[in-house]
Design a protein around this motif. Structure first.
Motif, PDB file in Angstrom:
ATOM      1  N   THR A  53    -210.428  -0.390   6.347  1.00 14.68           N
ATOM      2  CA  THR A  53    -210.313  -0.892   4.981  1.00 14.68           C
ATOM      3  C   THR A  53    -209.237  -0.109   4.252  1.00 14.68           C
ATOM      4  OG1 THR A  53    -212.679  -1.352   5.008  1.00 14.68           O
ATOM      5  CG2 THR A  53    -211.597  -1.394   2.874  1.00 14.68           C
ATOM      6  N   LEU A  54    -208.420  -0.808   3.471  1.00  8.84           N
ATOM      7  CA  LEU A  54    -207.353  -0.181   2.689  1.00  8.84           C
ATOM      8  C   LEU A  54    -207.755  -0.150   1.223  1.00  8.84           C
ATOM      9  CD1 LEU A  54    -204.443   0.901   2.283  1.00  8.84           C
ATOM     10  CD2 LEU A  54    -203.708  -1.485   2.138  1.00  8.84           C
TER      11      LEU A  54
ATOM     12  N   ALA B 121    -203.087   5.700  -2.049  1.00  4.78           N
ATOM     13  CA  ALA B 121    -203.447   4.757  -0.986  1.00  4.78           C
ATOM     14  C   ALA B 121    -204.276   5.497   0.061  1.00  4.78           C
ATOM     15  CB  ALA B 121    -202.197   4.168  -0.348  1.00  4.78           C
ATOM     16  N   LEU B 122    -205.367   4.866   0.492  1.00  6.66           N
ATOM     17  CA  LEU B 122    -206.285   5.481   1.438  1.00  6.66           C
ATOM     18  C   LEU B 122    -206.732   4.438   2.449  1.00  6.66           C
ATOM     19  CD1 LEU B 122    -208.355   7.788   2.243  1.00  6.66           C
ATOM     20  CD2 LEU B 122    -209.898   6.677   0.651  1.00  6.66           C
ATOM     21  N   VAL B 123    -206.692   4.791   3.732  1.00  7.48           N
ATOM     22  CA  VAL B 123    -207.227   3.930   4.785  1.00  7.48           C
ATOM     23  C   VAL B 123    -208.495   4.581   5.290  1.00  7.48           C
ATOM     24  CG1 VAL B 123    -206.851   2.953   7.068  1.00  7.48           C
ATOM     25  CG2 VAL B 123    -204.961   3.078   5.455  1.00  7.48           C
TER      26      VAL B 123
ATOM     27  N   SER C 142    -207.971   2.321  -7.001  1.00  7.87           N
ATOM     28  CA  SER C 142    -209.422   2.241  -6.785  1.00  7.87           C
ATOM     29  C   SER C 142    -209.805   0.851  -6.285  1.00  7.87           C
ATOM     30  CB  SER C 142    -210.161   2.555  -8.077  1.00  7.87           C
ATOM     31  OG  SER C 142    -209.769   1.642  -9.088  1.00  7.87           O
ATOM     32  N   ARG C 143    -208.823  -0.012  -5.964  1.00  7.35           N
ATOM     33  CA  ARG C 143    -209.089  -1.369  -5.496  1.00  7.35           C
ATOM     34  C   ARG C 143    -209.141  -1.436  -3.977  1.00  7.35           C
ATOM     35  NH1 ARG C 143    -204.491  -4.644  -7.535  1.00  7.35           N
ATOM     36  NH2 ARG C 143    -204.833  -5.471  -5.456  1.00  7.35           N
ATOM     37  N   GLN C 144    -210.104  -2.189  -3.477  1.00  6.40           N
ATOM     38  CA  GLN C 144    -210.192  -2.443  -2.041  1.00  6.40           C
ATOM     39  C   GLN C 144    -209.344  -3.660  -1.718  1.00  6.40           C
ATOM     40  OE1 GLN C 144    -214.170  -3.124  -0.680  1.00  6.40           O
ATOM     41  NE2 GLN C 144    -213.516  -3.772   1.334  1.00  6.40           N
ATOM     42  N   ILE C 145    -208.442  -3.518  -0.743  1.00  9.44           N
ATOM     43  CA  ILE C 145    -207.581  -4.623  -0.327  1.00  9.44           C
ATOM     44  C   ILE C 145    -208.282  -5.355   0.812  1.00  9.44           C
ATOM     45  CG2 ILE C 145    -205.296  -5.256   0.498  1.00  9.44           C
ATOM     46  CD1 ILE C 145    -205.387  -3.903  -2.295  1.00  9.44           C
ATOM     47  N   LYS C 146    -208.520  -6.633   0.655  1.00 12.45           N
ATOM     48  CA  LYS C 146    -209.342  -7.408   1.602  1.00 12.45           C
ATOM     49  C   LYS C 146    -208.624  -7.741   2.897  1.00 12.45           C
ATOM     50  CE  LYS C 146    -212.979  -8.008  -1.044  1.00 12.45           C
ATOM     51  NZ  LYS C 146    -214.254  -7.461  -0.732  1.00 12.45           N
ATOM     52  N   ASP C 147    -207.412  -8.292   2.830  1.00 10.55           N
ATOM     53  CA  ASP C 147    -206.751  -8.754   4.040  1.00 10.55           C
ATOM     54  C   ASP C 147    -205.681  -7.779   4.490  1.00 10.55           C
ATOM     55  OD1 ASP C 147    -205.086  -9.173   1.927  1.00 10.55           O
ATOM     56  OD2 ASP C 147    -204.326 -11.079   2.622  1.00 10.55           O
ATOM     57  N   ALA C 148    -205.351  -7.867   5.777  1.00  9.00           N
ATOM     58  CA  ALA C 148    -204.325  -6.956   6.306  1.00  9.00           C
ATOM     59  C   ALA C 148    -203.196  -7.773   6.817  1.00  9.00           C
ATOM     60  CB  ALA C 148    -204.921  -6.066   7.368  1.00  9.00           C
TER      61      ALA C 148
ATOM     62  N   LEU D 127    -202.657  -1.602   8.295  1.00 11.45           N
ATOM     63  CA  LEU D 127    -203.080  -1.034   7.013  1.00 11.45           C
ATOM     64  C   LEU D 127    -202.257   0.195   6.649  1.00 11.45           C
ATOM     65  CD1 LEU D 127    -206.962  -1.347   7.290  1.00 11.45           C
ATOM     66  CD2 LEU D 127    -205.414  -2.766   5.948  1.00 11.45           C
ATOM     67  N   PHE D 128    -201.916   1.024   7.623  1.00  9.87           N
ATOM     68  CA  PHE D 128    -201.109   2.213   7.331  1.00  9.87           C
ATOM     69  C   PHE D 128    -199.714   1.834   6.855  1.00  9.87           C
ATOM     70  CE2 PHE D 128    -204.153   4.811   9.843  1.00  9.87           C
ATOM     71  CZ  PHE D 128    -204.380   5.778   8.887  1.00  9.87           C
ATOM     72  N   ARG D 129    -199.155   0.751   7.410  1.00 11.39           N
ATOM     73  CA  ARG D 129    -197.850   0.285   6.933  1.00 11.39           C
ATOM     74  C   ARG D 129    -197.941  -0.179   5.478  1.00 11.39           C
ATOM     75  NH1 ARG D 129    -197.668  -1.334  12.286  1.00 11.39           N
ATOM     76  NH2 ARG D 129    -198.411  -3.448  11.900  1.00 11.39           N
ATOM     77  N   ARG D 130    -199.018  -0.896   5.128  1.00 13.14           N
ATOM     78  CA  ARG D 130    -199.206  -1.334   3.744  1.00 13.14           C
ATOM     79  C   ARG D 130    -199.490  -0.148   2.835  1.00 13.14           C
ATOM     80  NH1 ARG D 130    -202.821  -6.377   2.716  1.00 13.14           N
ATOM     81  NH2 ARG D 130    -201.941  -6.005   0.664  1.00 13.14           N
ATOM     82  N   ALA D 131    -200.214   0.857   3.330  1.00 17.33           N
ATOM     83  CA  ALA D 131    -200.512   2.041   2.526  1.00 17.33           C
ATOM     84  C   ALA D 131    -199.231   2.796   2.208  1.00 17.33           C
ATOM     85  CB  ALA D 131    -201.490   2.948   3.270  1.00 17.33           C
TER      86      ALA D 131
END
Length: 78
Positions: free
Chosen positions: A67-68, A61-63, A72-78, A47-51
């Motif tokens: 959860t990423l 971007a917030l982890v 303001s959108r929650q990203i479901k998959d990692a 998740l940190f790499r995607r953030a």
């Protein structure tokens, strides 16, 4: 001699009080960190790499735990 201590708290407020007080340890050889299960730690790494990619695209971007959130959108998959 280095000795690591691991504590488990019964109450969330107790844990947060200790984490909040950890700023008093600045400029000392001591520190306070959270310990996560290996599955959660691995997911947080992904998740940190995607953030990082989300931040480069000028988005917030917030982890949070495992959860990423980008914007303001929650990203479901990692």
């Amino acid at each position: 001699m280095h000795r690591e201590l691991v504590y488990k708290f019964s109450f969330f407020n107790s844990r947060e009080q200790i984490r909040g007080s950890s700023r008093n340890l600045i400029r000392t050889p001591f520190y306070v960190t959270e310990q996560f299960r290996s599955e959660v730690a691995a997911k947080k790494g992904r998740l940190f790499r995607r953030a990082k990619v989300g931040k480069q695209a000028s988005k917030c971007a917030l982890v949070s735990y495992d959860t990423l959130y980008i914007g303001s959108r929650q990203i479901k998959d990692a």
